[in-house]
Scaffold this active site. Structure first.
Site, short mmCIF file in Angstrom:
data_model
loop_
_atom_site.label_atom_id
_atom_site.label_comp_id
_atom_site.label_asym_id
_atom_site.label_seq_id
_atom_site.Cartn_x
_atom_site.Cartn_y
_atom_site.Cartn_z
N HIS A 164 4.94 -3.52 -10.17
CA HIS A 164 6.21 -2.91 -9.81
C HIS A 164 7.30 -3.84 -10.33
O HIS A 164 7.23 -5.06 -10.12
CB HIS A 164 6.29 -2.78 -8.29
N GLU A 200 11.92 1.38 -5.47
CA GLU A 200 12.49 2.06 -6.62
C GLU A 200 13.67 2.94 -6.22
O GLU A 200 14.52 3.28 -7.04
CB GLU A 200 11.39 2.95 -7.20
N HIS A 224 1.33 -4.10 -7.58
CA HIS A 224 1.72 -3.14 -6.55
C HIS A 224 0.62 -2.16 -6.19
O HIS A 224 0.43 -1.82 -5.04
CB HIS A 224 2.92 -2.37 -7.09
N LEU A 252 8.61 -5.89 -1.68
CA LEU A 252 9.09 -4.82 -2.56
C LEU A 252 10.54 -4.46 -2.29
O LEU A 252 10.94 -4.25 -1.15
CB LEU A 252 8.23 -3.57 -2.33
N ARG A 266 -13.89 19.72 2.95
CA ARG A 266 -15.12 20.33 2.44
C ARG A 266 -16.37 19.66 2.98
O ARG A 266 -17.46 19.97 2.58
CB ARG A 266 -15.14 20.29 0.92
N ARG A 272 7.04 2.36 -14.44
CA ARG A 272 6.91 0.97 -14.00
C ARG A 272 6.27 0.07 -15.05
O ARG A 272 6.63 -1.09 -15.17
CB ARG A 272 6.09 0.93 -12.72
N PHE A 292 13.05 9.35 -9.00
CA PHE A 292 12.07 8.26 -8.91
C PHE A 292 11.54 7.97 -10.29
O PHE A 292 11.55 8.84 -11.16
CB PHE A 292 10.93 8.68 -7.97
N GLN A 303 -1.12 -1.67 -11.58
CA GLN A 303 0.32 -1.42 -11.70
C GLN A 303 1.16 -2.58 -11.18
O GLN A 303 1.00 -3.01 -10.04
CB GLN A 303 0.70 -0.17 -10.90
C1 LIG Z 1 5.34 -2.17 -0.17
C2 LIG Z 1 4.76 -0.87 -0.66
C3 LIG Z 1 5.59 0.24 -0.82
C4 LIG Z 1 5.06 1.45 -1.27
N1 LIG Z 1 5.92 2.51 -1.44
C5 LIG Z 1 5.41 3.70 -1.82
C6 LIG Z 1 6.26 4.86 -1.93
O1 LIG Z 1 7.47 4.80 -1.68
N2 LIG Z 1 5.70 6.03 -2.32
C7 LIG Z 1 4.37 6.14 -2.59
O2 LIG Z 1 3.92 7.25 -2.92
N3 LIG Z 1 3.55 5.06 -2.49
C8 LIG Z 1 4.04 3.86 -2.11
N4 LIG Z 1 3.19 2.79 -2.01
C9 LIG Z 1 1.76 2.98 -2.22
C10 LIG Z 1 1.16 3.68 -1.00
O3 LIG Z 1 1.86 3.27 0.17
C11 LIG Z 1 -0.30 3.33 -0.80
O4 LIG Z 1 -1.02 3.55 -1.99
C12 LIG Z 1 -0.90 4.20 0.30
O5 LIG Z 1 -0.14 4.10 1.48
C13 LIG Z 1 -2.33 3.80 0.56
O6 LIG Z 1 -2.80 4.49 1.70
P1 LIG Z 1 -4.32 4.37 2.09
O7 LIG Z 1 -4.51 5.21 3.31
O8 LIG Z 1 -5.15 4.66 0.90
O9 LIG Z 1 -4.53 2.81 2.45
P2 LIG Z 1 -3.83 1.85 3.51
O10 LIG Z 1 -2.61 2.39 4.13
O11 LIG Z 1 -3.73 0.52 2.83
O12 LIG Z 1 -4.91 1.75 4.67
C14 LIG Z 1 -6.13 1.08 4.50
C15 LIG Z 1 -6.90 1.12 5.80
O13 LIG Z 1 -8.22 0.64 5.57
C16 LIG Z 1 -8.59 -0.25 6.59
N5 LIG Z 1 -9.58 -1.21 6.05
C17 LIG Z 1 -9.53 -1.91 4.90
N6 LIG Z 1 -10.62 -2.68 4.77
C18 LIG Z 1 -11.40 -2.45 5.86
C19 LIG Z 1 -12.64 -2.94 6.32
N7 LIG Z 1 -13.34 -3.86 5.62
N8 LIG Z 1 -13.11 -2.49 7.50
C20 LIG Z 1 -12.41 -1.61 8.25
N9 LIG Z 1 -11.22 -1.10 7.86
C21 LIG Z 1 -10.73 -1.52 6.68
C22 LIG Z 1 -7.29 -0.90 7.04
O14 LIG Z 1 -7.41 -1.37 8.36
C23 LIG Z 1 -6.30 0.27 6.92
O15 LIG Z 1 -6.31 1.02 8.10
C24 LIG Z 1 3.69 1.55 -1.57
C25 LIG Z 1 2.87 0.46 -1.40
C26 LIG Z 1 3.39 -0.75 -0.98
C27 LIG Z 1 2.47 -1.92 -0.87
#
Ligand SMILES: Cc1cc2nc3c(=O)[nH]c(=O)nc-3n(C[C@H](O)[C@H](O)[C@H](O)COP(=O)(O)OP(=O)(O)OC[C@H]3O[C@@H](n4cnc5c(N)ncnc54)[C@H](O)[C@@H]3O)c2cc1C
Length: 560
Positions: free
Chosen positions: A237, A250, A358, A247, A393, A290, A121, A235
């Site tokens: 991509h 990678e 990204h 996307l 915690r 990236r 990666f 970032q």
């Molecule tokens: C297309 C794509 C491919 C990716 N591929 C990879 C990869 O291969 N490897 C890697 O390590 N990372 C990858 N990433 C990055 C990674 O997927 C994300 O950073 C990570 O999944 C974020 O997880 P999270 O739980 O922080 O947020 P999210 O999965 O975005 O979840 C956010 C949550 O917050 C909730 N929410 C938001 N605002 C509100 C609100 N106002 N009120 C109530 N709920 C709210 C939403 O409903 C959702 O449930 C990728 C990202 C993208 C976009």
């Protein structure tokens, strides 16, 4: 009046049902089953952006690898801005977390001998990325979601939109949330709130991020007086599809795909990313980090060596030499996306790609335990700057009561007066959003300078003022998506300002933050995190020392 607002009490509220939110809720439920946990999410958890992650998750597992090697790759990848104690803790925990997911049922891809398979990666000098074909996020989120169902102490509020954090006596003690089905505002009180709302890619016009990634959680914390950290680091991509921003993982390059310009030339060899080596030796070049790959695209464009299409300039990602069998086995989703969204079959043709926004490196300022400076408020996942999944915690938090009905009444009234019952506004959501995205791409994109940043800051300040003149057509209560779009835009404009002002304050170039007027890294002045605070006018910036332990700042070297 106050009593008419429905209220609910929980021990802990997790905002967000993506990977971070579900993992945090499970951690709390496991640590202490007597605590009741609410997960509040604006979409059904399986629709969180995590579901679209394709490539994989990094964790040291193979004999040729080491924790120190993963640390060093991460630290040099961060251009020495990562806090080294946080990196060490993360690197150490990552393999255990990925194994835990395995035990909960995540179908990691395997080597022929049955051991966990890893793929190369970007920026990782040793293969350590676990994957489940190219639908890693789908499997990971499904595993967490199903596991969360096992805990009776976890209660979900699906399709509830959080609008505000409640603060009383200097402590976060709950949230207000709009129940989207009814349009009713609710109060949820808690001893602690964990914000896991993901990133904010939608501030920019071209992004891989789903439509729900509007920075709400960063906005919630920022308005509650919590600083955002390192917001200038956005970032790009290097391989999104032109037009949609979808996307192309990678993993396509990890499996051997190459990037070529309009002359069919592997241009990355011109940008200090190592020599062109015969495939499959691709450790540098296409697998460079990236930021550098995205910057190389801009240089190629300046040299008129990119191609020109209906959605702007692009280059080509070529995977044809991998052959149909390998493409279908390792990156089937890439083939599906290319066929569906640009109408080409990568087995026979190269895929058009361009850099797209990204991931937000910056976010809510937290310490190693996910705690923010506001007592009772935690953050994890992409919304946080130090990303520590899990919240085990929290059990030690003292329980305290909050009297918040007055605050809630204010929030319900604010939303009503500002949006639902307002007459005479002349601004439209879509127009303001496009102006914001254009200003960000123009002034705070892959390369920035003082003039363009100042213009962007001025545009954003103007937009923030014009938000007060927003006119909504839909005044109904049930599933009023125009109303949520307006609230999201309010968050986005403020987060965009935080990004642009942070970028203005950092007069050096580092990682994804490239100032064409200050092209060098300046460790003497800027080996520091940026902190930005909301004010009623121009945001206030401050700096915080980076935690350096065993890896002194050095040069970032790839390939060679
Ligand atoms: C297309 C794509 C491919 C990716 N591929 C990879 C990869 O291969 N490897 C890697 O390590 N990372 C990858 N990433 C990055 C990674 O997927 C994300 O950073 C990570 O999944 C974020 O997880 P999270 O739980 O922080 O947020 P999210 O999965 O975005 O979840 C956010 C949550 O917050 C909730 N929410 C938001 N605002 C509100 C609100 N106002 N009120 C109530 N709920 C709210 C939403 O409903 C959702 O449930 C990728 C990202 C993208 C976009």
């Amino acid at each position: 009046m106050a009593e008419s607002i429905p209220s609910h009490e929980h021990d802990i509220i997790v905002v967000g049902g993506g990977a971070a939110g579900l993992r945090a809720a499970i951690a709390v439920a496991q640590a202490d089953p007597t605590l009741d946990v609410a997960i509040v999410s604006k979409v059904y958890p399986m629709r969180s952006h995590t579901v679209s992650a394709e490539g994989g998750a990094a964790g040291v597992i193979k004999a040729n690898d080491s924790l120190d090697a993963h640390c060093l790759d991460t630290i040099s990848g961060s251009d020495w801005l990562a806090d080294q104690p946080a990196v060490e803790a993360f690197v150490q925990e990552a393999p255990q977390e990925l194994l835990q997911l395995e035990h909960w049922g995540c179908p990691w891809s395997r080597e022929p001998d049955g051991s966990i398979a890893v793929r190369p990666f970007g920026g990782m000098k040793i293969e350590r990325t676990w994957y489940a074909a190219d639908k890693t996020g789908f499997h990971l989120l499904h595993t967490l979601f199903q596991t969360s169902l096992k805990f009776p102490s976890i209660r979900r509020y699906d399709e509830w939109f959080v609008t505000k954090l409640l603060v009383a006596d200097g402590r976060c003690c709950g949230i207000t949330a709009l129940e989207l089905r009814t349009g009713v505002m609710h109060l949820l009180g808690a001893k602690a709130v964990i914000v896991c709302t993901g990133g904010a890619g939608r501030i920019f016009p071209f992004t891989t991020n789903g439509a729900i990634k509007t920075g709400d959680g960063m906005g919630l914390a920022y308005r509650a007086g919590v600083p955002l950290k390192d917001m200038e680091f956005v970032q790009y991509h290097p391989t999104g599809l032109p037009g949609t921003g979808i996307l192309i993982t990678e993993a396509a390059r990890g499996e051997g795909g190459i990037l070529v310009n309009k002359d069919g030339y592997r241009y990355l060899q011109d940008y200090g990313l190592g020599p062109a080596e015969p495939w499959p030796r691709l450790r540098a070049m296409e697998l460079g980090p990236r930021d550098k790959l995205s910057q190389a695209f801009i240089y190629e464009r300046q040299k008129h060596r990119t191609l020109d299409g209906p959605h702007g300039d692009y280059v080509l990602l070529d995977v044809r030499h991998l052959g149909e069998e390998k493409i279908d086995q390792k990156i089937p989703f890439v083939r599906e996306l290319a066929r569906r969204y640009v109408g080409i079959d990568p087995v026979h043709e190269a895929i058009p790609v361009r850099p797209v926004v990204h991931y937000m490196m910056g976010g809510i300022h937290t310490d190693l335990d996910g705690a923010t400076p506001l007592p009772g408020l935690y953050a994890a996942g992409e919304v946080a700057c130090v990303s520590i999944n899990g919240a085990n915690r929290l059990g030690s938090n003292s329980l305290s009561e909050c009297l918040v009905f007055g605050l809630v009444t204010d929030e319900a009234r604010r939303i009503n007066e500002r949006y639902l019952h307002k007459e005479g506004g002349r601004e439209r959501i879509a127009a303001l959003r496009t102006e914001m995205q254009t200003a960000m791409e123009r002034g705070a994109g892959i390369f920035r300078d003082e003039t363009t940043l100042r213009q962007t800051c001025a545009t954003l300040a103007d937009l923030r003022g014009r938000m007060a003149q927003l006119r909504l057509e839909d005044h109904s209560r049930s599933f009023n998506t125009e109303l949520t779009a307006a609230i999201e835009l309010e968050f986005m404009v403020e987060i965009a300002e935080a990004i642009a002002h942070s970028a203005l304050a950092r007069t050096e170039s580092r990682g994804s933050h490239q100032r064409s007027d200050y092209p060098r890294r300046d460790d003497a002045r800027f080996l520091k995190h940026t902190l930005i605070y909301r004010t009623d006018g121009t945001p206030r910036t401050d700096f915080l020392t980076v935690g350096i332990t065993r890896w002194p700042p050095g040069e970032r070297v790839y390939g060679g």
